[in-house]
Design a protein around this motif. Structure first.
Motif, PDB file in Angstrom:
ATOM      1  N   THR A  44      45.271  66.465  42.495  1.00 21.58           N
ATOM      2  CA  THR A  44      44.124  67.224  43.001  1.00 21.58           C
ATOM      3  C   THR A  44      44.504  68.661  43.303  1.00 21.58           C
ATOM      4  N   ARG A  45      45.680  68.839  43.955  1.00 19.99           N
ATOM      5  CA  ARG A  45      46.142  70.196  44.267  1.00 19.99           C
ATOM      6  C   ARG A  45      46.376  70.991  42.992  1.00 19.99           C
ATOM      7  N   GLY A  46      46.980  70.301  41.992  1.00 16.06           N
ATOM      8  CA  GLY A  46      47.210  70.987  40.722  1.00 16.06           C
ATOM      9  C   GLY A  46      45.917  71.407  40.067  1.00 16.06           C
ATOM     10  N   GLY A  47      44.897  70.541  40.170  1.00  9.19           N
ATOM     11  CA  GLY A  47      43.596  70.882  39.596  1.00  9.19           C
ATOM     12  C   GLY A  47      42.961  72.071  40.282  1.00  9.19           C
ATOM     13  N   TRP A  48      43.030  72.069  41.627  1.00 10.10           N
ATOM     14  CA  TRP A  48      42.492  73.207  42.374  1.00 10.10           C
ATOM     15  C   TRP A  48      43.260  74.488  42.057  1.00 10.10           C
ATOM     16  N   GLY A  49      44.570  74.365  41.923  1.00  7.71           N
ATOM     17  CA  GLY A  49      45.389  75.536  41.610  1.00  7.71           C
ATOM     18  C   GLY A  49      45.042  76.125  40.259  1.00  7.71           C
TER      19      GLY A  49
END
Length: 404
Positions: free
Chosen positions: A7-12
């Motif tokens: 999820t963090r990677g997607g937001w990043g």
């Protein structure tokens, strides 16, 4: 954990794409923005877009208000805006080359970026020096905020360059992200020129700018912090122990921040409708920023990520102190520059979060440098007894070898 990381990677990735799109879209706007002031009738992408998103009358009024302040420093401002457009293109190159570890490209683009920042900001500095605050475009509060952003941008890129030369990539990364965050105030301000008139119909450009500067400094520094934390995945930093934000410090910062917020709220409410409008523009982004940083700090602590928790805590402490800093700054601006209350209040609040974010990055840098120095001293202490223990053996070996 895997889902959280994904999820963090997607937001990043989404944030990187959004910033890149904004930068690429704004580059031609910046480069052509001041052409009509030098050559009437010259094409200006920004004016064309603003005239269709708001109204031709809004654009005409804005041009009229800028003509007087700009004409005495038109050449430096054109240099500033054209190079500002170039910086919008270099920023994504820097970020993507760093993420993809293209070292040679990153160094070349970084050198060009730093030189361009200095020259571009020199053009802006000439405008500010030649223009008294009261006569600047959008008034003294806007002049003060612009001057603060200029100093923050130049200071950030300077510390970023020094960190790179000293071989400190983690500090280099933080300072350059903060520098680019300050530069992002330009495209974000233009977006607010297009959006805020629909929320506040009838406001002129000066009032729109006053609303915007209530939160732009907080937003861009918050974005730089999010990017820094996304790129630094270390749970701990070698040599870093304890905390510089113990409970008494956090409590004192929250009390000071609460007192500052109360003072700011009362002061803005005393200014009627305009004051309430500015107060909302300040409090809502401030509350969101506080909530996100506080939650991130708590989560980092719960999973044992000591370094992440420390950095979030340092920035949260700085954010708490921002309203107190603004409350102290307002009367200083009133007395030293002879400003009226609403102008001093707008300027003092407008620069508070950005300046304290800059202070937070400074403290984070000192925290890392202190940890490295402590580790270095521990290594020297460990080597010293070892060297003394080896000395007698070495002294005895020499005669033995000589006799043989």
């Amino acid at each position: 954990m895997g889902r959280t990381t994904s999820t963090r990677g997607g937001w990043g990735r989404a944030a990187t794409v959004a910033v890149t799109v904004i930068c690429l879209a704004y580059a031609p706007v910046a480069m052509t923005e001041l052409w009509p002031y030098a050559t009437p009738g010259a094409p200006a992408v920004g004016e064309w877009l603003l005239g269709r998103s708001v109204s031709p009358e809004f654009v005409a009024e804005a041009v009229r208000d800028r003509m007087g302040p700009y004409e005495r420093s038109l050449a430096p401002l054109i240099v500033h805006s054209v190079l500002g457009g170039l910086l919008m293109l270099l920023g994504p190159v820097q970020l993507l080359s760093a993420v993809r570890r293209r070292v040679r490209l990153h160094r070349i683009a970084g050198t060009v970026f730093a030189v361009t920042v200095y020259v571009s900001m020199a053009g802006a500095a000439l405008y500010l020096v030649r223009t008294p605050p009261a006569e600047a475009f959008s008034g003294a509060a806007f002049w003060i905020v612009l001057a603060t952003i200029l100093v923050g941008t130049v200071g950030s890129v300077t510390f970023g360059v020094l960190a790179a030369l000293r071989g400190l990539p983690d500090l280099h990364q933080r300072w350059m992200l903060l520098c680019y965050g300050f530069l992002m105030t330009a495209p974000l301000l233009r977006l607010e020129w297009g959006l805020l008139p629909s929320l506040y119909p009838g406001l002129d450009m000066k009032d729109i700018n006053r609303v915007a500067i209530m939160h732009l400094g907080a937003l861009v520094s918050f974005g730089a912090l999010l990017a820094s934390r996304a790129l630094d995945r270390r749970a701990a930093v070698p040599g870093l122990t304890g905390t510089w934000c113990p409970l008494p410090v956090r409590v004192a910062a929250h009390l000071a921040g609460a007192a500052g917020l109360v003072w700011i709220t009362v002061a803005f409410l005393d200014e009627g409708t305009a004051g309430r409008r500015l107060l909302v523009a300040y409090l809502v982004p401030y509350a969101v920023t506080y909530a996100v940083i506080a939650v991130r700090a708590t989560r980092a602590g719960s999973r044992g990520a000591h370094w992440a928790r420390e950095e979030w805590s340092l920035h949260l402490t700085a954010l708490c102190l921002a309203p107190a800093f603004s409350a102290v700054t307002v009367p200083v601006l009133e007395r030293t520059l002879g400003l009226d209350r609403i102008t001093a209040l707008t300027a003092g609040v407008g620069i508070g979060c950005g300046m304290l974010a800059y202070a937070a990055v400074t403290v984070v840098s000192l925290r890392i440098l202190y940890a490295r120095e402590l580790l270095k001293r521990q290594g020297e202490f460990a080597e010293a007894p070892s060297s003394r223990a080896k000395a007698p053996a070495t002294a005895g070996a020499a005669p033995e070898g000589g006799q043989g």
